[in-house]
Design a protein around this motif. Sequence first.
Motif, PDB file in Angstrom:
ATOM      1  N   CYS A 139      -1.983   1.450 -11.345  1.00 20.59           N
ATOM      2  CA  CYS A 139      -2.936   0.799 -10.451  1.00 20.59           C
ATOM      3  C   CYS A 139      -2.780  -0.711 -10.565  1.00 20.59           C
ATOM      4  N   PHE A 140      -2.741  -1.386  -9.430  1.00 26.51           N
ATOM      5  CA  PHE A 140      -2.532  -2.829  -9.379  1.00 26.51           C
ATOM      6  C   PHE A 140      -3.724  -3.504  -8.712  1.00 26.51           C
ATOM      7  N   HIS A 141      -4.370  -4.409  -9.443  1.00 29.89           N
ATOM      8  CA  HIS A 141      -5.454  -5.205  -8.869  1.00 29.89           C
ATOM      9  C   HIS A 141      -4.809  -6.435  -8.231  1.00 29.89           C
ATOM     10  N   GLU A 142      -4.069  -6.192  -7.163  1.00 25.90           N
ATOM     11  CA  GLU A 142      -3.251  -7.213  -6.530  1.00 25.90           C
ATOM     12  C   GLU A 142      -3.241  -7.025  -5.021  1.00 25.90           C
ATOM     13  N   ASP A 143      -2.749  -8.037  -4.326  1.00 24.25           N
ATOM     14  CA  ASP A 143      -2.527  -7.940  -2.887  1.00 24.25           C
ATOM     15  C   ASP A 143      -1.495  -6.845  -2.624  1.00 24.25           C
ATOM     16  N   GLY A 144      -1.889  -5.852  -1.836  1.00 18.67           N
ATOM     17  CA  GLY A 144      -1.024  -4.705  -1.604  1.00 18.67           C
ATOM     18  C   GLY A 144       0.230  -5.023  -0.823  1.00 18.67           C
ATOM     19  N   TYR A 145       0.155  -6.005   0.056  1.00 17.89           N
ATOM     20  CA  TYR A 145       1.349  -6.402   0.797  1.00 17.89           C
ATOM     21  C   TYR A 145       2.409  -6.963  -0.157  1.00 17.89           C
ATOM     22  N   GLN A 146       1.997  -7.870  -1.007  1.00 19.69           N
ATOM     23  CA  GLN A 146       2.945  -8.500  -1.925  1.00 19.69           C
ATOM     24  C   GLN A 146       3.501  -7.503  -2.931  1.00 19.69           C
ATOM     25  N   ARG A 147       2.624  -6.701  -3.531  1.00 22.26           N
ATOM     26  CA  ARG A 147       3.083  -5.764  -4.553  1.00 22.26           C
ATOM     27  C   ARG A 147       3.993  -4.701  -3.963  1.00 22.26           C
ATOM     28  N   SER A 148       3.641  -4.148  -2.802  1.00 23.21           N
ATOM     29  CA  SER A 148       4.477  -3.088  -2.219  1.00 23.21           C
ATOM     30  C   SER A 148       5.866  -3.612  -1.884  1.00 23.21           C
ATOM     31  N   LEU A 149       5.943  -4.849  -1.429  1.00 25.14           N
ATOM     32  CA  LEU A 149       7.250  -5.425  -1.122  1.00 25.14           C
ATOM     33  C   LEU A 149       8.068  -5.618  -2.400  1.00 25.14           C
ATOM     34  N   ALA A 150       7.390  -6.033  -3.459  1.00 26.58           N
ATOM     35  CA  ALA A 150       8.086  -6.227  -4.739  1.00 26.58           C
ATOM     36  C   ALA A 150       8.614  -4.914  -5.312  1.00 26.58           C
ATOM     37  N   LEU A 151       8.008  -3.802  -4.937  1.00 28.07           N
ATOM     38  CA  LEU A 151       8.415  -2.493  -5.444  1.00 28.07           C
ATOM     39  C   LEU A 151       9.566  -1.876  -4.651  1.00 28.07           C
ATOM     40  N   MET A 152       9.979  -2.536  -3.570  1.00 24.49           N
ATOM     41  CA  MET A 152      11.047  -1.993  -2.724  1.00 24.49           C
ATOM     42  C   MET A 152      12.398  -2.569  -3.113  1.00 24.49           C
ATOM     43  N   PRO A 153      13.451  -1.744  -3.083  1.00 22.68           N
ATOM     44  CA  PRO A 153      13.406  -0.290  -2.917  1.00 22.68           C
ATOM     45  C   PRO A 153      13.042   0.386  -4.231  1.00 22.68           C
ATOM     46  N   PRO A 154      12.418   1.549  -4.178  1.00 22.90           N
ATOM     47  CA  PRO A 154      12.111   2.257  -5.425  1.00 22.90           C
ATOM     48  C   PRO A 154      13.400   2.737  -6.087  1.00 22.90           C
ATOM     49  N   PRO A 155      13.397   2.908  -7.390  1.00 26.71           N
ATOM     50  CA  PRO A 155      14.622   3.317  -8.102  1.00 26.71           C
ATOM     51  C   PRO A 155      15.212   4.621  -7.580  1.00 26.71           C
ATOM     52  N   THR A 156      14.359   5.527  -7.123  1.00 33.20           N
ATOM     53  CA  THR A 156      14.828   6.832  -6.667  1.00 33.20           C
ATOM     54  C   THR A 156      15.397   6.802  -5.259  1.00 33.20           C
ATOM     55  N   LYS A 157      15.139   5.708  -4.524  1.00 28.90           N
ATOM     56  CA  LYS A 157      15.561   5.567  -3.125  1.00 28.90           C
ATOM     57  C   LYS A 157      14.938   6.633  -2.225  1.00 28.90           C
ATOM     58  N   ARG A 158      13.820   7.215  -2.665  1.00 29.88           N
ATOM     59  CA  ARG A 158      13.070   8.188  -1.863  1.00 29.88           C
ATOM     60  C   ARG A 158      11.589   7.881  -2.013  1.00 29.88           C
ATOM     61  N   GLY A 159      10.859   7.914  -0.894  1.00 29.79           N
ATOM     62  CA  GLY A 159       9.436   7.683  -1.056  1.00 29.79           C
ATOM     63  C   GLY A 159       8.692   7.429   0.229  1.00 29.79           C
ATOM     64  N   LEU A 160       7.372   7.289   0.069  1.00 29.23           N
ATOM     65  CA  LEU A 160       6.448   7.048   1.167  1.00 29.23           C
ATOM     66  C   LEU A 160       5.579   5.846   0.831  1.00 29.23           C
ATOM     67  N   VAL A 161       5.459   4.924   1.788  1.00 30.73           N
ATOM     68  CA  VAL A 161       4.542   3.791   1.667  1.00 30.73           C
ATOM     69  C   VAL A 161       3.452   3.959   2.716  1.00 30.73           C
ATOM     70  N   VAL A 162       2.202   3.957   2.274  1.00 33.04           N
ATOM     71  CA  VAL A 162       1.057   4.057   3.178  1.00 33.04           C
ATOM     72  C   VAL A 162       0.388   2.692   3.280  1.00 33.04           C
ATOM     73  N   ILE A 163       0.187   2.235   4.508  1.00 36.14           N
ATOM     74  CA  ILE A 163      -0.435   0.934   4.779  1.00 36.14           C
ATOM     75  C   ILE A 163      -1.715   1.192   5.554  1.00 36.14           C
ATOM     76  N   ASP A 164      -2.840   0.809   4.953  1.00 31.89           N
ATOM     77  CA  ASP A 164      -4.138   1.201   5.507  1.00 31.89           C
ATOM     78  C   ASP A 164      -5.155   0.072   5.326  1.00 31.89           C
ATOM     79  N   PRO A 165      -4.940  -1.064   5.975  1.00 34.15           N
ATOM     80  CA  PRO A 165      -5.880  -2.174   5.825  1.00 34.15           C
ATOM     81  C   PRO A 165      -7.148  -1.964   6.644  1.00 34.15           C
TER      82      PRO A 165
END
Length: 280
Positions: A139-165
């Motif tokens: 869990c990240f108490h951070e801006d979701g836009y910034q953190r999600s971008l920093a997490l891309m690409p995930p190590p597995t190269k498979r995944g789902l990003v949900v954006i729900d502002p």
Amino acid sequence: MLSYRHAYHAGNFADTLKHLTIIAILRHLCKKSGPLHYVDTHAGAGRYDLQDAKALKTHEFNEGIGKLWGRQDLPPLLDDYLQVVARLNPSNNLHYYPGSPWFAAHCLRDQDKLALCELHPTDFPLLREVFRGDMRVRCFHEDGYQRSLALMPPPTKRGLVVIDPSYEVKTEYQTVVNHLQALHKRFATGVFALWYPVVDAGRLQQLEYSLRQTGIKRIQLFEFGLTGNHDLPGMGSAGMVVINPPWTLREQLESTMQWLINAAYPDSDAYWRYLEIAGE
């Protein structure tokens, strides 16, 4: 702005569409054995008390999960959805409703990972407590836009990003498009799911136009509403935009939502809409 609290709206008709979409995507992705990463940019509190004063002030859940609770005749995707909600309500009384991270966590496997972002100072501690002890979750108490971008690409190269502002700010409609472009640039094979409210027909048209202008391929839009009259006050409709959707998603959602409208919203103005914003 941090005034929005989803507790007022948890379990409403828009949540039904959003969570059915998340379940359908993750169930499909989990058919392959490789690990997945799930990222939620606006994770909220994780779960919601429908007997709390905030939920009871609006009673929006009566037009969503309330229409389905206790039914035994549901098609597979809706039955899957209801079973996840039931895990929070073992007494068979509808007391709690899960947020998107809860649905995701119950679809995912031991080898999968979840990154949940929430900036609201009240909701973040609640989110962290819900997932305390789940080693898959950060869990990240951070801006979701910034953190999600920093997490891309995930190590597995498979995944789902949900954006729900919350879309409290009108510029959010363009912000989400810009963010999708940035995410897609870093993780072109990822699946991205964007929730949007329909409160103004002009903003929706601009959102669709802006998405087309990105040049991103394989974009589908799914929309469900209690009324097609977008001139009425409030949110009468909501939708999901999915980039790189599973090939099964359109048919699965279409059949499920048509059943839902016929069975749970008879003699109403409820509607379902599909749009291919961009093909292959």
